[in-house]
Design a protein around this motif. Structure first.
Motif, PDB file in Angstrom:
ATOM      1  N   GLN A  68      46.274  38.156  38.894  1.00  0.00           N
ATOM      2  CA  GLN A  68      47.114  39.104  40.010  1.00  0.00           C
ATOM      3  C   GLN A  68      45.445  39.358  41.266  1.00  0.00           C
ATOM      4  O   GLN A  68      45.031  38.582  41.413  1.00  0.00           O
ATOM      5  CB  GLN A  68      46.374  40.257  39.356  1.00  0.00           C
ATOM      6  N   VAL A  69      46.150  39.299  43.182  1.00  0.00           N
ATOM      7  CA  VAL A  69      45.152  39.096  43.404  1.00  0.00           C
ATOM      8  C   VAL A  69      44.177  39.990  43.501  1.00  0.00           C
ATOM      9  O   VAL A  69      43.493  39.480  43.641  1.00  0.00           O
ATOM     10  CB  VAL A  69      46.501  39.571  45.023  1.00  0.00           C
ATOM     11  N   SER A  70      44.484  41.779  43.818  1.00  0.00           N
ATOM     12  CA  SER A  70      43.605  41.875  43.856  1.00  0.00           C
ATOM     13  C   SER A  70      43.353  43.497  43.023  1.00  0.00           C
ATOM     14  O   SER A  70      43.391  44.373  43.706  1.00  0.00           O
ATOM     15  CB  SER A  70      43.343  42.693  45.578  1.00  0.00           C
ATOM     16  N   ASN A  71      43.793  43.158  41.963  1.00  0.00           N
ATOM     17  CA  ASN A  71      44.008  44.785  41.202  1.00  0.00           C
ATOM     18  C   ASN A  71      43.442  44.625  40.179  1.00  0.00           C
ATOM     19  O   ASN A  71      42.748  44.453  39.098  1.00  0.00           O
ATOM     20  CB  ASN A  71      45.698  45.077  40.286  1.00  0.00           C
ATOM     21  N   ARG A  72      41.771  45.322  40.042  1.00  0.00           N
ATOM     22  CA  ARG A  72      40.999  45.075  39.767  1.00  0.00           C
ATOM     23  C   ARG A  72      40.635  45.673  37.830  1.00  0.00           C
ATOM     24  O   ARG A  72      39.629  45.462  37.123  1.00  0.00           O
ATOM     25  CB  ARG A  72      39.519  46.651  40.076  1.00  0.00           C
TER      26      ARG A  72
ATOM     27  N   SER B  12      42.125  42.547  36.161  1.00  0.00           N
ATOM     28  CA  SER B  12      41.447  41.096  37.398  1.00  0.00           C
ATOM     29  C   SER B  12      41.240  40.035  36.307  1.00  0.00           C
ATOM     30  O   SER B  12      40.351  38.964  37.633  1.00  0.00           O
ATOM     31  CB  SER B  12      40.544  41.653  37.926  1.00  0.00           C
TER      32      SER B  12
END
Lengths: 115, 112
Positions: A95-99, A102
């Motif tokens: 995913q790009v930026s989902n903590r 991640s």
């Protein structure tokens, strides 16, 4: 499905050849990565694509040229490589930026030998 | 500069023994992953830890993320020969896009 598919599994190429490594994922991940791993070493980051745009280039020589034709595909074009470029090349996606999600998922790798 | 140091680098133990692998850094990570890698294959994700102090269990494997999100440990109980492999921690750092930095690796051999 957490599969990242890399082709070919093995590649032998001469120093004057042009070849491409391919990577495909269908997890809807919009970040894709190329790593290089030498024997008995951890993987080292080469490139990161985010939303099909190159976002990180870790000072990789221009004889390695990445390409992201669409959100599922990542290529690495190889030209005029040196024997020291022989390594396991790994593709990954995340995913790009989902903590909370991640993690990166890796393909099986392409074992490249430059002769 | 290697941001993530793993210890030990090599470990050879008998089947049935317990072991702990450490992954240490001076940097804070958004999350930390543990992978296992067989020779000539890609790393296979074992677990992701996100919250400081988090503990996750996967059968005989216990993973812990440090309170400050700078370090982690992997504990294996009653090791089996099938646990043999290269164990890698990888920290995720975000600057818009995640960047995964691998640790130095721990090569484990479990003897029958």
């Amino acid at each position: 499905d957490t599969e990242v598919t890399q082709t070919p599994k093995h590649l032998v190429m001469g120093m004057t050849n042009k070849k491409s490594l391919k990577c495909e994922q269908h997890m809807g991940h919009r970040a894709m990565y190329w790593y290089k791993q030498k024997a008995k070493k951890p993987p080292e980051l080469m490139f990161v694509y985010s939303y099909e745009k190159l976002s990180i280039n870790e000072s990789v020589p221009s004889r390695f040229s990445p390409e992201c034709p669409n959100s599922s595909l990542l290529n690495l074009h190889l030209h005029a490589l040196q024997p020291e470029d022989s390594a396991l090349y790994l593709c990954a996606s995340s995913q790009v930026s989902n903590r909370l999600s991640s993690e990166a998922f890796f393909g099986q790798g392409t074992r490249l030998t430059v002769v | 500069t290697q941001l993530l140091e793993q210890s030990p680098q090599f470990l050879s133990i008998q089947e049935g023994e317990n072991l702990t692998v450490y992954c240490n850094s001076s940097s804070v990570f958004s999350s930390l992953q543990w992978y296992r890698q067989e020779p000539g294959e890609g790393p296979v994700l074992l677990v992701t830890v996100v919250t400081g102090g988090e503990v996750k269990k996967l059968k005989r494997l216990t993973f812990q993320f440090g309170d400050a999100r700078k370090d982690s440990s992997l504990h294996i109980t009653a090791a089996q020969t099938g646990d043999t492999g290269l164990y890698l921690c990888a920290g995720a750092r975000s600057s818009g896009t995640y960047k995964y930095i691998f640790g130095t690796g721990t090569r484990l051999k479990v003897l029958a």
